[in-house]
Design a protein around this motif. Sequence first.
Motif, PDB file in Angstrom:
ATOM      1  N   ILE A 398     -15.103 -72.542 -72.772  1.00 10.15           N
ATOM      2  CA  ILE A 398     -16.102 -73.581 -72.529  1.00 10.15           C
ATOM      3  C   ILE A 398     -15.665 -74.907 -73.143  1.00 10.15           C
ATOM      4  O   ILE A 398     -15.824 -75.978 -72.538  1.00 10.15           O
ATOM      5  N   GLU A 399     -15.076 -74.827 -74.303  1.00 12.98           N
ATOM      6  CA  GLU A 399     -14.597 -76.055 -74.947  1.00 12.98           C
ATOM      7  C   GLU A 399     -13.550 -76.745 -74.064  1.00 12.98           C
ATOM      8  O   GLU A 399     -13.552 -77.976 -73.931  1.00 12.98           O
ATOM      9  N   ARG A 400     -12.692 -75.948 -73.439  1.00 15.49           N
ATOM     10  CA  ARG A 400     -11.673 -76.528 -72.566  1.00 15.49           C
ATOM     11  C   ARG A 400     -12.269 -77.025 -71.259  1.00 15.49           C
ATOM     12  O   ARG A 400     -11.675 -77.870 -70.574  1.00 15.49           O
ATOM     13  N   LEU A 401     -13.448 -76.506 -70.883  1.00 17.92           N
ATOM     14  CA  LEU A 401     -14.100 -76.923 -69.634  1.00 17.92           C
ATOM     15  C   LEU A 401     -14.945 -78.178 -69.788  1.00 17.92           C
ATOM     16  O   LEU A 401     -15.367 -78.767 -68.781  1.00 17.92           O
ATOM     17  N   GLU A 402     -15.222 -78.585 -71.004  1.00 24.05           N
ATOM     18  CA  GLU A 402     -16.157 -79.697 -71.209  1.00 24.05           C
ATOM     19  C   GLU A 402     -15.687 -80.982 -70.550  1.00 24.05           C
ATOM     20  O   GLU A 402     -16.480 -81.731 -69.977  1.00 24.05           O
ATOM     21  N   GLU A 403     -14.385 -81.246 -70.585  1.00 23.10           N
ATOM     22  CA  GLU A 403     -13.859 -82.449 -69.942  1.00 23.10           C
ATOM     23  C   GLU A 403     -14.031 -82.378 -68.425  1.00 23.10           C
ATOM     24  O   GLU A 403     -14.353 -83.372 -67.767  1.00 23.10           O
ATOM     25  N   LEU A 404     -13.840 -81.180 -67.873  1.00 24.27           N
ATOM     26  CA  LEU A 404     -14.020 -81.004 -66.425  1.00 24.27           C
ATOM     27  C   LEU A 404     -15.485 -81.160 -66.048  1.00 24.27           C
ATOM     28  O   LEU A 404     -15.798 -81.662 -64.961  1.00 24.27           O
ATOM     29  N   GLU A 405     -16.397 -80.747 -66.933  1.00 25.40           N
ATOM     30  CA  GLU A 405     -17.825 -80.954 -66.662  1.00 25.40           C
ATOM     31  C   GLU A 405     -18.163 -82.434 -66.665  1.00 25.40           C
ATOM     32  O   GLU A 405     -18.927 -82.905 -65.807  1.00 25.40           O
ATOM     33  N   LYS A 406     -17.596 -83.204 -67.589  1.00 24.12           N
ATOM     34  CA  LYS A 406     -17.826 -84.651 -67.618  1.00 24.12           C
ATOM     35  C   LYS A 406     -17.367 -85.312 -66.323  1.00 24.12           C
ATOM     36  O   LYS A 406     -17.956 -86.288 -65.864  1.00 24.12           O
ATOM     37  N   GLY A 408     -17.549 -83.911 -63.456  1.00 21.21           N
ATOM     38  CA  GLY A 408     -18.349 -83.400 -62.350  1.00 21.21           C
ATOM     39  C   GLY A 408     -17.725 -82.261 -61.580  1.00 21.21           C
ATOM     40  O   GLY A 408     -18.130 -81.984 -60.441  1.00 21.21           O
ATOM     41  N   LEU A 409     -16.768 -81.560 -62.187  1.00 22.18           N
ATOM     42  CA  LEU A 409     -16.061 -80.490 -61.482  1.00 22.18           C
ATOM     43  C   LEU A 409     -16.695 -79.124 -61.685  1.00 22.18           C
ATOM     44  O   LEU A 409     -16.493 -78.221 -60.872  1.00 22.18           O
ATOM     45  N   VAL A 410     -17.451 -78.958 -62.778  1.00 23.20           N
ATOM     46  CA  VAL A 410     -18.128 -77.690 -63.046  1.00 23.20           C
ATOM     47  C   VAL A 410     -19.510 -77.964 -63.631  1.00 23.20           C
ATOM     48  O   VAL A 410     -19.763 -79.030 -64.193  1.00 23.20           O
ATOM     49  N   ASP A 411     -20.387 -76.983 -63.476  1.00 27.10           N
ATOM     50  CA  ASP A 411     -21.683 -76.982 -64.163  1.00 27.10           C
ATOM     51  C   ASP A 411     -21.678 -75.801 -65.122  1.00 27.10           C
ATOM     52  O   ASP A 411     -21.409 -74.660 -64.723  1.00 27.10           O
ATOM     53  N   ILE A 412     -21.975 -76.077 -66.408  1.00 27.18           N
ATOM     54  CA  ILE A 412     -21.931 -75.042 -67.440  1.00 27.18           C
ATOM     55  C   ILE A 412     -23.341 -74.771 -67.950  1.00 27.18           C
ATOM     56  O   ILE A 412     -24.095 -75.696 -68.246  1.00 27.18           O
ATOM     57  N   THR A 413     -23.707 -73.484 -68.025  1.00 26.70           N
ATOM     58  CA  THR A 413     -24.953 -73.078 -68.667  1.00 26.70           C
ATOM     59  C   THR A 413     -24.604 -72.175 -69.849  1.00 26.70           C
ATOM     60  O   THR A 413     -23.429 -71.959 -70.149  1.00 26.70           O
ATOM     61  N   ALA A 414     -25.616 -71.630 -70.496  1.00 21.02           N
ATOM     62  CA  ALA A 414     -25.373 -70.777 -71.667  1.00 21.02           C
ATOM     63  C   ALA A 414     -24.608 -69.512 -71.310  1.00 21.02           C
ATOM     64  O   ALA A 414     -23.904 -68.945 -72.163  1.00 21.02           O
ATOM     65  N   ASP A 415     -24.710 -69.058 -70.059  1.00 17.86           N
ATOM     66  CA  ASP A 415     -24.047 -67.804 -69.701  1.00 17.86           C
ATOM     67  C   ASP A 415     -23.311 -67.863 -68.364  1.00 17.86           C
ATOM     68  O   ASP A 415     -23.059 -66.833 -67.744  1.00 17.86           O
ATOM     69  N   ASN A 429      -7.058 -75.687 -62.027  1.00 17.01           N
ATOM     70  CA  ASN A 429      -7.280 -76.295 -63.349  1.00 17.01           C
ATOM     71  C   ASN A 429      -8.446 -75.635 -64.066  1.00 17.01           C
ATOM     72  O   ASN A 429      -8.413 -75.418 -65.285  1.00 17.01           O
ATOM     73  N   ILE A 430      -9.495 -75.308 -63.307  1.00 15.39           N
ATOM     74  CA  ILE A 430     -10.694 -74.693 -63.899  1.00 15.39           C
ATOM     75  C   ILE A 430     -10.364 -73.301 -64.429  1.00 15.39           C
ATOM     76  O   ILE A 430     -10.750 -72.939 -65.545  1.00 15.39           O
ATOM     77  N   CYS A 431      -9.615 -72.538 -63.660  1.00 13.45           N
ATOM     78  CA  CYS A 431      -9.238 -71.202 -64.124  1.00 13.45           C
ATOM     79  C   CYS A 431      -8.343 -71.272 -65.356  1.00 13.45           C
ATOM     80  O   CYS A 431      -8.376 -70.378 -66.217  1.00 13.45           O
TER      81      CYS A 431
END
Length: 452
Positions: A398-406, A408-415, A429-431
């Motif tokens: 998730i820490e590595r995905l945070e930049e991709l979320e900024k 707009g490439l992914v949506d992250i929830t608690a689970d 890149n997401i994988c």
Amino acid sequence: MQLIRKYNTAAPRYTSYPTVPYWDESSFDIDTWKQTLLQSFRASNEKEGISIYIHLPYCEQLCTYCGCNKHITVNHAVEAPYIQSLLNEWKLYLELFKERPRIKELHLGGGTPTFFSPESLHQLLSGLYLHADLLPDATLSFEGHPNNTTTEHMLTLYNLGFRRMSLGIQDFDIRVQDIINRIQPYETVEQVTAAARKIGYTSINYDLVYGLPLQTMASVGDTISKVMQLRPDRISFYSYAHVPWVKGVGQRRYAEDDLPKDEEKRALYELGKTMFAENGYTEIGMDHFALPHDSLFEACNQGSLHRNFMGYTDHHTTLMIGLGASSIGDSWYAYAQNEKRIALWQQLVNSGQFPVVRGHILDAEDLFLRRHIHQLMCGFKTSWNQYSEETHVIAESIERLEELEKDGLVDITADSVTVTEKGKPFIRNICMAFDARLWKKLPQSQLFSTAI
């Protein structure tokens, strides 16, 4: 365009996790591999059946873009001994399993499977079927070169249960065909496609490649317009992987300046994606498009899409056996690759030895991450139990995905993580965010092709 520049980094295609360069070969041994084979076979043979991939490596000429393991020859005397060695290798698996396998999926890849005569292919497959059962809904497919896939090839394979074929088209522009050494007129592809449909093939796939040398927006648009006239059931629209440091002399026939640059290459993909959508094709996973009647489309809608070393398939099987030089087998719990050199592979098989030369046994963390990467590649979403033992691995991902979320490439929830429509072109890149082995040991040199 900024996102393309930002994320056009070297990235795996994730036909497996861990990816081949990150296999731990030091802890692999053939006896453990056999144990995992038996574990998967006993659990899945009656329930879902098994998959078989057969590598047929011969080609009559070198296509300079190709990244496959192949052997160039015009000597067809190689056919009979290679077929016999394949049957000898199959016998090794039969002796291990001690009961009849039930085949759910079988694919002939290459190389060029239609390099082999219809008689040779009949000998191979009838020998394979002699000690196995084809499930009623088994999916059998083969790859064909339009220039040498004859009606006799298609009839022979159809009578042996094949209903799917994949033709390597790549591009119809003569300039591009010339520089990649793959000359095949539109009329040839049209004739083979028409013959296959007349025989009764129900799913025809075309392989197209974007990013090839000398391609332009106009030339790719013209190629796709021609493809739309023939209307294959599926289309694989692959990004050209320029890896001359791996594939050697073939890909050094042209210079970097001959290749479309980052933004231009991405524009070629967007052009294709738009034209496919306008003609009724839906994007399935990464690089794949299908018409609504095709089983790949149905599998995507039903959430049963599967991905393995054969790419995307519409059936999930836990066990995939790889036969032939360089083939990779997958027991789900382990991977194993055969000797690549044909003569050495034959020597091992014909002396009664499994021709495996390297592999990887998946540990608990590998299996956990494999599931998430598989779900992202097949359904653009993955979820987890917040209280699982692997919470730290998820936290790191998730820490590595945070930049991709900024971006707009992914949506992250608690689970869960869901790939957005904007993020689908960046799925590799997401994988990567879940690729713990890669992040633990970042490569010191380029191992993979670029993501875009």
